[in-house]
Design a protein around this motif. Structure first.
Motif, short mmCIF file in Angstrom:
data_model
loop_
_atom_site.label_atom_id
_atom_site.label_comp_id
_atom_site.label_asym_id
_atom_site.label_seq_id
_atom_site.Cartn_x
_atom_site.Cartn_y
_atom_site.Cartn_z
N LEU A 101 0.85 -1.18 0.00
CA LEU A 101 0.00 0.00 0.00
C LEU A 101 0.89 1.24 0.00
CD1 LEU A 101 -2.33 -1.95 0.90
CD2 LEU A 101 -3.17 -0.05 2.31
N PRO A 102 0.69 2.15 -0.94
CA PRO A 102 -0.36 2.19 -1.96
C PRO A 102 0.11 1.72 -3.34
CG PRO A 102 0.69 4.31 -1.86
CD PRO A 102 1.43 3.43 -0.87
N SER A 244 -0.39 -4.95 12.47
CA SER A 244 -0.63 -4.87 11.02
C SER A 244 0.22 -3.80 10.35
CB SER A 244 -2.11 -4.57 10.76
OG SER A 244 -2.94 -5.63 11.19
N ALA A 245 0.60 -2.77 11.10
CA ALA A 245 1.42 -1.70 10.52
C ALA A 245 2.71 -2.23 9.91
CB ALA A 245 1.72 -0.65 11.58
N LEU A 246 3.24 -3.30 10.48
CA LEU A 246 4.50 -3.85 9.98
C LEU A 246 4.39 -4.30 8.53
CD1 LEU A 246 5.54 -5.99 13.10
CD2 LEU A 246 6.51 -3.78 12.40
N THR A 247 3.20 -4.69 8.10
CA THR A 247 3.00 -5.18 6.73
C THR A 247 3.05 -4.05 5.71
OG1 THR A 247 0.57 -5.01 6.68
CG2 THR A 247 1.51 -6.98 7.67
N HIS A 248 3.10 -2.80 6.16
CA HIS A 248 3.11 -1.64 5.25
C HIS A 248 4.51 -1.07 5.07
CE1 HIS A 248 -1.21 -1.81 5.22
NE2 HIS A 248 -1.21 -1.82 6.55
N ASP A 249 5.50 -1.80 5.56
CA ASP A 249 6.90 -1.41 5.38
C ASP A 249 7.37 -1.87 4.01
OD1 ASP A 249 9.33 -0.34 6.10
OD2 ASP A 249 9.64 -1.66 7.83
N TYR A 301 -4.84 3.99 1.67
CA TYR A 301 -4.22 4.62 2.84
C TYR A 301 -5.00 4.18 4.08
CZ TYR A 301 -1.42 7.14 -0.50
OH TYR A 301 -0.53 7.42 -1.50
N GLY A 302 -5.69 5.09 4.75
CA GLY A 302 -6.57 4.70 5.85
C GLY A 302 -5.84 4.19 7.08
N ASP A 303 -6.50 3.26 7.78
CA ASP A 303 -6.01 2.76 9.07
C ASP A 303 -4.95 1.67 8.88
OD1 ASP A 303 -7.61 4.48 10.43
OD2 ASP A 303 -9.15 3.02 10.96
N TYR A 304 -3.70 2.10 8.75
CA TYR A 304 -2.60 1.16 8.54
C TYR A 304 -2.46 0.18 9.70
CZ TYR A 304 -0.69 3.88 4.61
OH TYR A 304 -0.49 4.50 3.40
N LEU A 386 4.59 3.43 11.34
CA LEU A 386 3.44 4.35 11.39
C LEU A 386 3.89 5.80 11.22
CD1 LEU A 386 1.32 2.75 14.27
CD2 LEU A 386 0.76 2.84 11.83
N LYS A 387 5.05 6.14 11.76
CA LYS A 387 5.58 7.49 11.59
C LYS A 387 5.96 7.74 10.14
CE LYS A 387 9.13 10.57 13.57
NZ LYS A 387 9.95 10.86 12.38
N GLU A 388 6.57 6.75 9.50
CA GLU A 388 7.01 6.91 8.11
C GLU A 388 5.82 7.04 7.16
OE1 GLU A 388 9.70 3.79 7.09
OE2 GLU A 388 11.33 4.57 8.35
N VAL A 389 4.78 6.24 7.36
CA VAL A 389 3.63 6.35 6.45
C VAL A 389 2.87 7.66 6.70
CG1 VAL A 389 3.39 3.86 6.14
CG2 VAL A 389 2.10 4.99 7.97
N GLU A 390 2.89 8.12 7.93
CA GLU A 390 2.26 9.41 8.23
C GLU A 390 3.03 10.54 7.56
OE1 GLU A 390 -0.46 12.08 9.82
OE2 GLU A 390 -0.53 9.88 9.84
N GLU A 391 4.34 10.51 7.61
CA GLU A 391 5.16 11.54 6.98
C GLU A 391 5.07 11.48 5.46
OE1 GLU A 391 9.01 10.79 8.60
OE2 GLU A 391 8.63 11.94 10.44
N ARG A 392 4.96 10.27 4.92
CA ARG A 392 4.84 10.12 3.46
C ARG A 392 3.54 10.71 2.96
NH1 ARG A 392 5.09 4.30 2.37
NH2 ARG A 392 2.82 4.30 2.29
#
Length: 618
Positions: A101-102, A244-249, A301-304, A386-392
């Motif tokens: 994602l994404p 689940s956030a780990l899967t968005h790395d 995006y949404g609730d990572y 979570l910080k990285e996806v928020e900053e992105r």
């Protein structure tokens, strides 16, 4: 068109998967034929000098290393009904290290308004219970082999059903260098597969069985009771740890963290298996999109902290009653998603709303919360991701729009194929915006071959190029422009027919590359030719496009290139449904501006076609 006739097999149809073994082998074109088609695809993009250089490179390839690679590919094809095998997944998808994602996920807004279902928070729980129940009906048809096999031309052309087995209980497992697919789904003929649902919400994960003791699926009222219980837990208890956030790395980092998760305890391994093997995944997202466009945007995006990205299919339920379907693209193609979405819409349209009073007397079904044992390292990693996806932020813009001035009936009345019509218009749109042509990818369906998936149609043909040049020439008359447009549409249709027969370009070139790669040979100079990339080769298509058929169901993926577009559409009798995407940080592209000019171009072409038709009748 009704649900049963489209999706439920009759005795004459037989088992869903029975005829798959009878499908013809995937054709392997002759090298000389592919090289001829490949050169033709370069012509719109090269100068005379560049084309001469490419011609020389092609001849050297065809008479040298290319012939050797093709011989090895022919040997492989003699032993396999589909010579691509798992190469497409292994090398086309699984070497990519970008987060899913994404960048690699397919998504599709549900458009519940089309079947008169209110998209409001008041109806959310009941609509969600029906969504889950009808999804389980689709799963039941799939596992029992009673899904009607897809066919066309009155049943004369049959399509592979193999990819349905990757829709449920399947996951993309991250690897340090390369991912792989793990399929836990089993048809009834193969054994007993998983039968539980996974729900992710507010950083927590829950599971409950989706069948009764007699193996029948849960009713919507039974599901509603569990959803109400879960909603109470979520509304009044603290958020979870957000594994689940780990899967968005990126895929390598996630692979390392996944390995570490398993090293911590055997219980973590069992929990991970439960997460990765569930029949379906529901992500309960706390966002509240206002419409299909906002839902499309939030679907990637949404609730990572609550969505397990690796899963083959996921239902995202927003708090205010909007829904989207998402899928991991390497597991299956968009035609499967479109089939599922059509089943769901017909289910809501045809199946009466349940008697919700039954919920008061249903048996309470056990709910299990799935918890991982985490150490400080993983807790820190969750915070980092979570910080990285928020900053992105939202770096892929997803749009949704409907052009409702006309649809396929008008196109057919002009004796033009609807998909080819749209393909030429979408390239015209890009040409008007950017004053240049774009290498254009369109998906060509290959499921009528054994384990077939897709082929690439290089949609910017010489005839399309001629039309685009004519459109910007002030001396071109309306009659000349329409003549060029018709030629472009007709050539596109011919090329699509050829691609679907197995006479494409890119899968053959990909197969030759794979032979070189697996035999540890130098990658041939053909793939370094500037015109190879300039014409779209190697994933450089500026316009990444696909039609999802002739229902309103449309979905999307991110563009292939940073300064490119994703343009995906579905054509009905009187409208065109469009999802388009672009990268936020590109200073060249704008998905919303593209949509505006896209619609204007459709209107202009209709005016020209009707005017020429009127003039010819005078």
């Amino acid at each position: 068109m009704d649900r049963e006739s489209l999706f439920v097999a009759t005795k004459d149809d037989g088992d869903t998967y029975a005829f798959d073994e009878t499908l013809p082998a995937l054709p392997l074109p002759e090298l000389s034929d592919t090289m001829q088609r490949y050169y033709a695809s370069l012509v719109p993009f090269g100068t005379a000098e560049e084309l001469a250089q490419s011609r020389s490179i092609i001849e050297q390839f065809q008479n040298g290393v290319g012939a050797e690679l093709h011989a090895k590919l022919k040997e492989r094809a003699s032993k396999m009904k589909n010579w691509l095998g798992t190469w497409w997944e292994d090398y086309g998808y699984h070497l990519l290290r970008l987060p899913l994602l994404p960048y690699q996920i397919m998504a599709m807004p549900c458009q519940m308004n089309l079947v008169d279902i209110p998209e409001t928070s008041d109806y959310m729980l009941k609509t969600l219970a029906r969504q889950i129940h009808h999804t389980l009906e689709f799963w039941d048809l799939t596992r029992k082999g009673t899904m009607k096999p897809l066919s066309s031309n009155g049943g004369k052309i049959k399509y592979s059903s193999a990819l349905y087995k990757h829709f449920f209980s399947t996951t993309r497992v991250p690897g340090l260098e390369q991912d792989h697919i793990e399929k836990h789904f089993l048809s009834k003929n193969e054994g007993n597969g998983p039968n539980h649902i996974l729900i992710g919400a507010k950083g927590r994960q829950f599971s409950f069985s989706c069948v009764h003791e007699d193996d029948s699926i849960l009713t919507a009222p039974e599901i509603l009771v569990n959803l109400q219980r879960l909603r109470s837990i979520l509304d009044y208890e603290a958020e979870g740890d957000g594994v689940s956030a780990l899967t968005h790395d990126d895929r390598t980092n996630w692979a390392k963290n996944r390995n570490h998760l398993c090293e911590i305890s055997e219980e973590n391994k069992r929990t991970l298996l439960s997460v990765e093997s569930s029949v379906m995944v529901l992500c309960w997202d706390e966002h509240c999109p206002n419409d299909a466009e906002q839902a499309s945007q939030l679907s990637i995006y949404g609730d990572y902290h609550s969505r397990w990205a690796d899963r083959s299919s996921c239902l995202v339920a927003f708090k205010n009653g909007h829904f989207v379907y998402t899928g991991e693209h390497s597991c299956y193609d968009g035609t499967i998603s479109a089939s599922f979405a059509t089943f769901m819409q017909l289910s809501f349209f045809e199946v009466p709303e349940p008697d919700w009073s039954e919920a008061h007397s249903t048996k309470v079904l056990p709910i299990e919360e799935l918890k991982f044992q985490l150490d400080d390292t993983l807790k820190s990693e969750i915070k980092r991701v979570l910080k990285e996806v928020e900053e992105r932020g939202i770096d892929v813009t997803a749009t949704f729009t409907v052009f409702d001035d006309y649809g396929k009936e008008f196109m057919k009345s002009m004796k033009l194929h609807p998909d080819s019509f749209v393909q030429v218009i979408l390239q015209w749109t890009y040409y008007q915006m950017h004053k240049e042509i774009a290498p254009t990818y369109e998906t060509a369906l290959m499921r009528h071959f054994y384990n077939g998936r897709t082929e690439t149609l290089r949609s910017c043909t010489s005839a399309v190029h001629d039309f685009l040049k004519a459109s910007s020439n002030t001396s071109t008359t309306d009659a000349q422009l329409i003549k060029a447009f018709r030629a472009a549409v007709n050539e596109h249709r011919h090329m699509m027919d050829e691609a679907r027969k197995g006479n494409g370009i890119d899968r053959h070139l990909f197969g030759l590359w794979c032979v070189a790669y697996e035999n540890k040979l130098d990658i041939p100079a053909l793939y370094d030719d500037p015109l190879y990339a300039k014409s779209g080769g190697g994933g450089n298509f500026v316009l990444s496009t696909s039609t999802l058929g002739f229902t309103p169901n449309v979905g999307f993926v991110a563009p292939m290139t940073f300064d490119g577009y994703g343009v995906f559409y579905a054509i009905t009798s009187d409208a065109i449904y469009i999802n388009s995407t672009a990268y936020r940080d590109s200073i060249k592209t704008s998905a919303r501006k593209y949509n505006i000019i896209f619609k204007e171009s459709f209107r202009r072409m209709r005016k020209l076609l009707e005017q020429l038709k009127t003039d010819s009748n005078l």
